[in-house]
Every structure is written in C-alpha cells, then in structure tokens.
Design a protein around this motif. Structure first.
Motif, PDB file in Angstrom:
ATOM      1  N   ALA A  65       7.288  46.934  46.345  1.00 24.66           N
ATOM      2  CA  ALA A  65       7.372  46.323  45.015  1.00 24.66           C
ATOM      3  C   ALA A  65       8.815  46.398  44.510  1.00 24.66           C
ATOM      4  N   ASN A  66       9.241  45.354  43.798  1.00 23.57           N
ATOM      5  CA  ASN A  66      10.587  45.445  43.231  1.00 23.57           C
ATOM      6  C   ASN A  66      10.523  46.181  41.896  1.00 23.57           C
ATOM      7  N   ALA A  67      11.672  46.384  41.276  1.00 24.28           N
ATOM      8  CA  ALA A  67      11.727  47.206  40.063  1.00 24.28           C
ATOM      9  C   ALA A  67      10.842  46.629  38.955  1.00 24.28           C
ATOM     10  N   TRP A  68      10.909  45.325  38.840  1.00 29.47           N
ATOM     11  CA  TRP A  68      10.143  44.630  37.807  1.00 29.47           C
ATOM     12  C   TRP A  68       8.645  44.879  37.997  1.00 29.47           C
ATOM     13  N   GLN A  69       8.222  44.665  39.232  1.00 31.63           N
ATOM     14  CA  GLN A  69       6.800  44.857  39.532  1.00 31.63           C
ATOM     15  C   GLN A  69       6.399  46.313  39.360  1.00 31.63           C
ATOM     16  N   THR A  70       7.272  47.205  39.821  1.00 32.46           N
ATOM     17  CA  THR A  70       6.961  48.629  39.707  1.00 32.46           C
ATOM     18  C   THR A  70       6.691  48.979  38.255  1.00 32.46           C
ATOM     19  N   PHE A  71       7.577  48.469  37.380  1.00 28.04           N
ATOM     20  CA  PHE A  71       7.412  48.839  35.968  1.00 28.04           C
ATOM     21  C   PHE A  71       6.123  48.271  35.391  1.00 28.04           C
ATOM     22  N   TRP A  72       5.940  46.985  35.551  1.00 27.74           N
ATOM     23  CA  TRP A  72       4.804  46.342  34.878  1.00 27.74           C
ATOM     24  C   TRP A  72       3.455  46.638  35.522  1.00 27.74           C
ATOM     25  N   ARG A  73       3.436  46.816  36.836  1.00 26.69           N
ATOM     26  CA  ARG A  73       2.148  46.979  37.513  1.00 26.69           C
ATOM     27  C   ARG A  73       1.775  48.446  37.706  1.00 26.69           C
ATOM     28  N   VAL A  74       2.792  49.307  37.746  1.00 23.78           N
ATOM     29  CA  VAL A  74       2.492  50.709  38.062  1.00 23.78           C
ATOM     30  C   VAL A  74       2.778  51.619  36.863  1.00 23.78           C
ATOM     31  N   VAL A  75       4.036  51.601  36.426  1.00 26.45           N
ATOM     32  CA  VAL A  75       4.438  52.564  35.392  1.00 26.45           C
ATOM     33  C   VAL A  75       3.769  52.252  34.058  1.00 26.45           C
ATOM     34  N   PHE A  76       3.821  51.000  33.644  1.00 21.47           N
ATOM     35  CA  PHE A  76       3.324  50.636  32.312  1.00 21.47           C
ATOM     36  C   PHE A  76       1.838  50.972  32.135  1.00 21.47           C
ATOM     37  N   PRO A  77       0.995  50.633  33.110  1.00 19.04           N
ATOM     38  CA  PRO A  77      -0.430  50.986  32.936  1.00 19.04           C
ATOM     39  C   PRO A  77      -0.654  52.490  32.841  1.00 19.04           C
ATOM     40  N   VAL A  78       0.138  53.262  33.570  1.00 23.96           N
ATOM     41  CA  VAL A  78      -0.033  54.713  33.538  1.00 23.96           C
ATOM     42  C   VAL A  78       0.296  55.250  32.141  1.00 23.96           C
ATOM     43  N   MET A  79       1.153  54.529  31.454  1.00 20.49           N
ATOM     44  CA  MET A  79       1.607  55.013  30.148  1.00 20.49           C
ATOM     45  C   MET A  79       0.696  54.581  29.001  1.00 20.49           C
ATOM     46  N   ARG A  80      -0.508  54.190  29.324  1.00 22.15           N
ATOM     47  CA  ARG A  80      -1.385  53.670  28.281  1.00 22.15           C
ATOM     48  C   ARG A  80      -1.506  54.588  27.049  1.00 22.15           C
ATOM     49  N   PRO A  81      -1.698  55.901  27.248  1.00 17.77           N
ATOM     50  CA  PRO A  81      -1.817  56.773  26.069  1.00 17.77           C
ATOM     51  C   PRO A  81      -0.609  56.686  25.150  1.00 17.77           C
ATOM     52  N   ILE A  82       0.581  56.711  25.761  1.00 16.83           N
ATOM     53  CA  ILE A  82       1.809  56.612  24.969  1.00 16.83           C
ATOM     54  C   ILE A  82       1.870  55.273  24.261  1.00 16.83           C
ATOM     55  N   ASN A  83       1.448  54.227  24.960  1.00 17.66           N
ATOM     56  CA  ASN A  83       1.476  52.902  24.328  1.00 17.66           C
ATOM     57  C   ASN A  83       0.613  52.881  23.082  1.00 17.66           C
ATOM     58  N   ILE A  84      -0.541  53.529  23.156  1.00 17.67           N
ATOM     59  CA  ILE A  84      -1.427  53.542  21.983  1.00 17.67           C
ATOM     60  C   ILE A  84      -0.756  54.295  20.840  1.00 17.67           C
ATOM     61  N   VAL A  85      -0.168  55.431  21.182  1.00 18.50           N
ATOM     62  CA  VAL A  85       0.526  56.200  20.141  1.00 18.50           C
ATOM     63  C   VAL A  85       1.612  55.342  19.498  1.00 18.50           C
ATOM     64  N   ILE A  86       2.394  54.665  20.310  1.00 23.57           N
ATOM     65  CA  ILE A  86       3.489  53.857  19.785  1.00 23.57           C
ATOM     66  C   ILE A  86       2.954  52.713  18.934  1.00 23.57           C
ATOM     67  N   MET A  87       1.853  52.139  19.378  1.00 24.89           N
ATOM     68  CA  MET A  87       1.277  51.053  18.593  1.00 24.89           C
ATOM     69  C   MET A  87       0.881  51.562  17.207  1.00 24.89           C
ATOM     70  N   VAL A  88       0.218  52.708  17.195  1.00 26.22           N
ATOM     71  CA  VAL A  88      -0.215  53.272  15.918  1.00 26.22           C
ATOM     72  C   VAL A  88       0.995  53.624  15.052  1.00 26.22           C
ATOM     73  N   VAL A  89       1.980  54.250  15.647  1.00 22.29           N
ATOM     74  CA  VAL A  89       3.190  54.612  14.898  1.00 22.29           C
ATOM     75  C   VAL A  89       3.830  53.362  14.300  1.00 22.29           C
ATOM     76  N   THR A  90       3.899  52.307  15.109  1.00 22.88           N
ATOM     77  CA  THR A  90       4.518  51.072  14.642  1.00 22.88           C
ATOM     78  C   THR A  90       3.779  50.492  13.448  1.00 22.88           C
ATOM     79  N   VAL A  91       2.446  50.438  13.577  1.00 21.50           N
ATOM     80  CA  VAL A  91       1.657  49.883  12.482  1.00 21.50           C
ATOM     81  C   VAL A  91       1.857  50.719  11.222  1.00 21.50           C
TER      82      VAL A  91
END
Lengths: 335, 428
Positions: free
Chosen positions: A239-265
């Motif tokens: 996988a290239n860097a782009w794919q690694t981030f979006w397909r692997v790293v980003f999904p793993v970070m789901r909990p953080i994403n939720i926190v950030i979403m809530v913080v943003t709102v």
C-alpha cells in the motif's frame, strides 16, 4: 470544560470493576465497605452534578416561561399586555419569550446561522488542517518538534487573549494586515472587524488558528497509539502512504475521531470569548451564547428572555451529546 | 462534556454570582475622621479612568473633611460596573454608588433598589435649578440622585485647523453639509466617527431627532408613545443618510478614542461627541487642549433652532441595602454643594458642575463654553441609553449599526420596522 481523550469512557468505573461472574443480584454480594465506597464515589459527584448542573439547567428552563428583569420575586400571575415593563415583572409569560426570539428579535436567526457557519468551518477547515499537521509531524519531518510547539502555542493562550492579539492584525488604520497590503488610509481601509460581511470570517480565522492546533495535538496522541505493525503489514502488502493512512490508520483511530468530532461540535457551540472580546457579539458577530449572556448579564436584564435563548442553545447542544452517548453506550453493550 | 454545556446554560440562574470584581480596587480617603455613626461609608465608584479616579478621590477626601465620615472607595471598571449593576444592587452593594440621571436612574429606583433622598434634597435643593431637580426625581416623585456634573454633546474642532483652512463654524444644516463637502475636497475626513462600542452613534440620532422633531417628540419616542415607524423617525434617518458620506467610514470597527485621535492629528475636521470623551481624550493623549473648541450642532428645523441637546448628567445614589444611611446622606449633602463640585472639577477638565451660580476658578475654555451653551438650551436630553428603557437602547444600538453599514432608503424602512417590533416586546 475538558474533554477526556480516553478511547471509550466506561460510564462508571466502579461498576465496570464488578466481579466477573455477574449474577442478577451481583451488587448485593458486595461487602458493606464496598457499598459505602461505591455510594461515596458515585454519590458525591452525582450530588455535585445535580446541584450545579441539573438544578440550574432546569431552573433556566423554568425561567424561560417568565418575564423577569432579575429584580424582586417571581409570581405565578400571568403577564398583562400593555403595561409598562417595570410593572410587568416576574410574571408568567407562557411561550412569549420563544415566540419573540423567533419572530422579532433580529439577532436570533443570524446567531443560529453564525453558530452553524462556525460549526461548518470547524468541521471542514479546522479539523482537516489539524489532521494534516498531525500527520506531517507524525511522519517525523525535520524540526517536527519546533512545528509542534509553534502550532500548539495558540492553544495555550486563552481565547480572550487570542482576540486581543488579532486586534493588532486586523485594526483598520493601524493593523498589520492593512498596513502590509497598503489599505490603511482613511478612505480605503478594510474594516475587518466592523464590516458585518467579513468580520465573522475574520474571527473564524482566529478561531481556526487555535482550533487546528488543538485538533493536531489530539490526533498526534491518536497516531502515536496506532500499532506500528499495522503500518508494516500495509507496507508489505504494497500500500502507498495515501492508502495506508485512509485504509489502515484512519479506521483504527475511530475512537479518537469520535472524541474530536464531539470536541469540535462543542467548541463551536460554546464559541463566545472571541466575539465577545471583539465587539460584544453585535453587528455581524451574533452567536447564541453571546445573546444569552447579553440578555442576562448587563444593565438590561431580560432574564426570562435570555433563559429562553439558553434553552434553545441547550436543545441544540443535546443533539450531538445524545448521539455521542448513544454511540458510547451501544459500544459498551456490544462488548 | 455534558456538564460544561448544561452548566453554560445553567449559568443563567446564578445571577448575583456573576459579580465580577475584576479591576476593582479599594482606597480609603486619607484624612482621618474618626468614623462617626457606625464606621466608614462604602462608595461604589465607576470612575475608573485615571484622571476621573484622581478627581473622585479628591472629592471623597473633601467630603470626609466636611462630614467627619471615613469613606472607603471601591472602584470598578465602568463597563463592568454598568453590566453588573442589577446583581450588585441586590447583592451586597456599597452604601453609595455612582449612577446616571434620567430614566436610567428611575428604572432602578422604581424597583426599590435605591433609597429616596427627599430629606437630602430639602437641604441641597436651593443649590440647584429646577432642571437638575427634575433629572434627580424618580417616577414616584421622590428624589433618588444627587447630581455631580454634566457635559454637552457638541461638534468639536481644532481652532488652528479652522483658521488655517478658512473654515467657518456652521449654524444651519446646509452650511454644515457645505463645510463637510469642502473638507472632503481638501482631502480630510469631515466628521470623525466611531461606533464599535455601539453607544456613541446613539448621540447622533438623538441630536438629529431633537433638531428635526423637537424635544417633546424625542421624549415621547424614548418612552415609546410614538412608534419607531413614524414619519419623523424616517426624516431623522434620511438626514443622517445625507451626512453619511462625510462621516468617517468603517465606524463600526473603530473605537471613539481612535476617532478622537484622528481629530487630534487634524486628519479629521470635526467630531460630534461629548466633551466628556473628546476633551478627556485630548488630556489623556496630551494633545493641545487649548486648540480644541466646539460649536453646538447646527439648526435643521427653524421651529426648534438650536434649543436642545444631549447633556448627560452623572451623580450618586443611595442603595436600599446601605448599612450606614445616615452618614451616607451627610456625604450626599456635601456632594450636593457648589464647593464639592468645584473640588471635583479642579482635576476634571472636561465636565461642568450643575449647582446654580457655581464659580469654578479652574474652568478652562471648553468648560466655560459648556456652561454657557447648556444654559442656553430650553431643555436637555440625557442620551438614548439613559432616556429610554435600557433594553430598547440595546436594541437601537444594533439597529443603528446596521444603518451605518447600509444607509439606503430601503434599509431605513426595514430597520424602523425591526425597531418597532422590538419596542412592542420591550415596552409591554
């Protein structure tokens, strides 16, 4: 208000620690000491929470049905139309406050709209920017420490201070921006903070300047927590860097994403300090939080009316909170 | 997270807990008085600017000398003071507090937050004319305020600037517009103008309304006995729109201090504001106060000429919860004398006293002229935020800012409608 960055907040740790062999009457089997400990650990925060959050909040809801200027006592008699306001104080006004806010209070709809714009900018500009910074720094570019400090610096300043700092940038005749672009004369000056068409965007630049640093730090923490073997595996799979981030790293970070979403709102709903410092939230910078304050604090106390606006803000705030709690509880149960 | 939001909404109820004491400082006036009648008097003051603070301290020292009561001054930044007044008066207020004459005083007096001062006025009444007494009288006919000074809202200019350019002081609207046009041709801002704080522009509305429709109309409008959609209000905004091209642009983003600075630097020819602001700013900036002069706003409607203007009055009130009323009333009695006003005005170089026949040797040219011009008036307004319901003044601040942003005819009608619908909600 701090947001916890725990990946999943067990609602009550004390309960989560209950014995593994749970029975229906598991709680009964705790010793007396345990029960006292649980009662204290749960009871005290609960009491504080009820006393300082729920009672005032419900009080606000109650007040929103009154016409009251903060002086004297409240009564249950109905307001008489066409009496001078001084004589019509502390009376029941039904939903008049809400009706007035929606129909003839000119600042109300602009405020709702500005809050939504604020939210939009935070979601679509500040957060992606913060992500970008975090990813770049996480990749260990040269001088990443320095960039990290620079980007995090605004987060450490109070928003009031941020507002004051940017006044120097935006000031019409003396500000840095107008001076640099040569628009600081008496006729051609751009009125960054006074023109209602552009001042919201000017202030949003200030807010983004700070918010993106905040998001960056949260993301960095999240990225550090990603298991490096995942990335290695992705690399092996070609996988290239782009794919690694979006397909692997980003999904793993789901909990953080939720926190950030809530913080943003939440950050966009409680946006207040910047506009208050800039011009007390009038003339193009109306926000719900400021309207609540300016009606309740200040010489002109329309406590009932301000409370009604507070209730509107509360209702709006409950939407993302409910979604967040629902998500959290659902995950708890699915485990 | 939940807590924070609900807490923010819940803050609403905890009024009284919002009293900020930021920027507040205490000082006890120096000369010892042995504190008769139950200890020192506390005095809540909003005289927070350095020059005013000094003048106020001098006044309190003199009051202590005269009445033998110790006075403890609690100074709070004037914006905070005004914002917190309701909670302050219901919480633990000082015995005496600084406040404003007119409806702004009547509003708090009517809610039983201040004590009537009829007995004080029995003694000091002879020092004041009927106008001053009327300004100190509540809706119930009792007196609630002892005035200290007032100041006129007039058009300021630099004498040397006018002399150098050959400008003549205008007395009529047409002359005023012609002069502004000429200044614009000379490449200076005709009328320095700022409204970032929201209230300064209310003064322009007031004067235009008094010049065009007269004083009675103005008072009725402020009490909402005349609707804001009235033709007379339209005329006021139309005149203002005519003046707009000559007023400093971008006013909504400029504080009045900066507008005064453009006048100091002679980048602007005139500025319509209170002497309490412009002249005080000259003193603060160490600009040439001797060069500053003013003229009253030009006549528009010959029926009213230059008969009226805003001359806001500041004074002191006795709070309902005062712990030491007797001694506090003695202090008010002293403050209501010409001698006390003269003491205060030694330091204050821009306001003028209200006592009849007051002789203040320290008056400068501005102050002397202020006295003369106020005396010429048949009636003086207090200022929109003191004559109208405070909530209405707040509503008008945003209406007028919108007008400044877009003074077109279509917008005027829209703004008048909005003002009227808000007034209906506020005054009922």
């Amino acid at each position: 208000m701090s947001s916890s960055t725990r990946t999943h907040a067990p609602v009550a740790p004390a309960v989560a620690e209950a014995p593994a062999r749970r029975r229906r009457r598991g709680v009964r089997r705790m010793s007396r000491r345990d029960r006292i400990a649980v009662a204290l650990l749960l009871g005290i925060p609960l009491l504080i929470d009820i006393a300082f959050v729920w009672v005032p909040a419900l009080g606000t809801v109650a007040l929103s049905f009154f016409k009251w200027n903060g002086v004297g006592s409240l009564s249950t008699k109905t307001c008489q139309p066409n009496l001078p306001s001084i004589l019509n104080n502390g009376c029941m006004d039904g939903v008049q406050n809400f009706h007035q806010a929606a129909s003839n209070y000119p600042a109300f709809w602009p405020a709702v709209w500005h809050n939504l714009i604020w939210l939009g900018v935070f979601v679509f500009i500040a957060t992606p920017l913060g992500m970008l910074f975090a990813v770049l720094i996480d990749r260990g570019i040269k001088g990443s420490r320095m960039y990290q400090s620079i980007l995090f610096l605004p987060v450490m300043l109070s928003l009031a201070l941020v507002g004051i700092i940017w006044e120097f940038m935006y000031s019409q005749n003396l500000g840095l921006i107008n001076t640099v672009i040569g628009r600081n004369g008496s006729t051609n000056a751009i009125d960054w903070l006074g023109d209602p068409h552009i001042n919201l965007w000017a202030v949003l630049v200030e807010a983004t300047w700070r918010q993106s640093g905040y998001v960056m730090v949260l993301y960095l923490a999240g990225l550090k927590a990603v298991d490096p073997t995942l990335r290695e595996a992705a690399l092996v799979d070609g996988a290239n860097a782009w794919q690694t981030f979006w397909r692997v790293v980003f999904p793993v970070m789901r909990p953080i994403n939720i926190v950030i979403m809530v913080v943003t709102v939440i950050e966009s709903l409680r946006a207040f300090d910047l506009v208050y410092i800039t011009n007390k939230g009038i003339n193009g910078l109306e926000l719900l939080s400021v309207l609540v304050t300016s009606n309740i604090v200040g010489e002109t106390q329309r406590v009932g009316f301000g409370s009604a606006l507070g209730v509107v803000l509360l209702v709006i705030s409950l939407v993302p909170i409910t979604i967040f709690l629902y998500q959290t509880f659902r995950r708890e149960e699915s485990r | 997270m939940l807590r924070g939001i609900a807490g923010a909404a819940g803050l609403a109820v905890v009024s009284g807990g919002l009293l900020t004491a930021c920027d507040s400082s205490s000082s006890t006036s120096s000369s010892g008085g042995g504190g008769k009648k139950g200890g020192p008097i506390t005095f809540g003051s909003n005289y927070s600017d350095p020059a005013a603070k000094t003048a106020f301290a001098a006044l309190c020292t003199a009051a202590t000398k005269s009445t033998k009561s110790k006075i403890k001054i609690n100074t709070v930044d004037h914006n905070s003071f005004q914002e917190n007044i309701t909670s302050y008066l219901q919480g633990t207020p000082d015995d005496l507090f600084a406040w404003f004459a007119g409806y702004r005083m009547q509003y708090f007096a009517a809610q039983g937050l201040a004590q009537p001062l009829d007995d004080v006025w029995d003694k000091i009444g002879s020092n004041f004319g009927p106008a001053a007494k009327k300004l100190s009288t509540g809706l119930d006919g009792h007196q609630y305020l002892v005035p200290l000074y007032n100041y006129p809202w007039v058009v300021h200019y630099n004498k040397s600037h006018f002399a150098a350019k050959g400008y003549k002081v205008p007395t009529t609207w047409d002359e005023y517009i012609a002069l502004a046009k000429k200044m614009k041709g000379d490449g200076i801002v005709p009328i320095a103008f700022a409204d970032k704080d929201g209230w300064p522009a209310l003064g322009t509305f007031d004067i235009l309304n008094m010049r065009i429709n007269g004083f009675d109309y103005h008072t009725k409008l402020m009490k909402h006995e005349i609707p804001w959609t009235d033709k007379g209000v339209t005329t006021v905004f139309e005149h203002w729109a005519e003046l707009m091209p000559y007023m400093q642009p971008g006013a909504n983003g400029r504080i009045w201090q900066d507008a005064a600075k453009t006048l100091e630097a002679k980048k602007a020819g005139m500025m319509f504001q209170g002497t309490n602001q412009v002249a005080a700013q000259y003193v603060t900036d160490k600009a040439n106060l001797d060069d500053l002069d003013f003229f009253t706003f030009p006549a528009i409607n010959p029926a009213y000429g230059q008969d009226y203007m805003d001359a806001p009055t500041d004074g002191f009130m006795l709070s309902k919860k005062a712990k030491n009323s007797t001694a506090a009333k003695d202090v008010l009695e002293y403050i209501g004398s010409g001698a006390a006003e003269a003491t205060y005005l030694k330091t204050d170089q821009w306001d003028v006293g209200l006592a009849t026949g007051l002789k203040v040797p320290t008056y400068n040219a501005i102050q002397k002229k202020s006295v003369a011009e106020i005396a010429k008036c048949k009636a003086v307004g207090q200022f929109m935020d003191r004559d109208a319901d405070p909530a209405m003044a707040t509503a008008m601040i945003s209406v007028i800012q919108k007008f400044i942003g877009d003074p077109s005819t279509g917008n005027i009608a829209k703004l008048q409608k909005s003002a009227e619908s808000q007034a209906k909600a506020i005054y009922s």
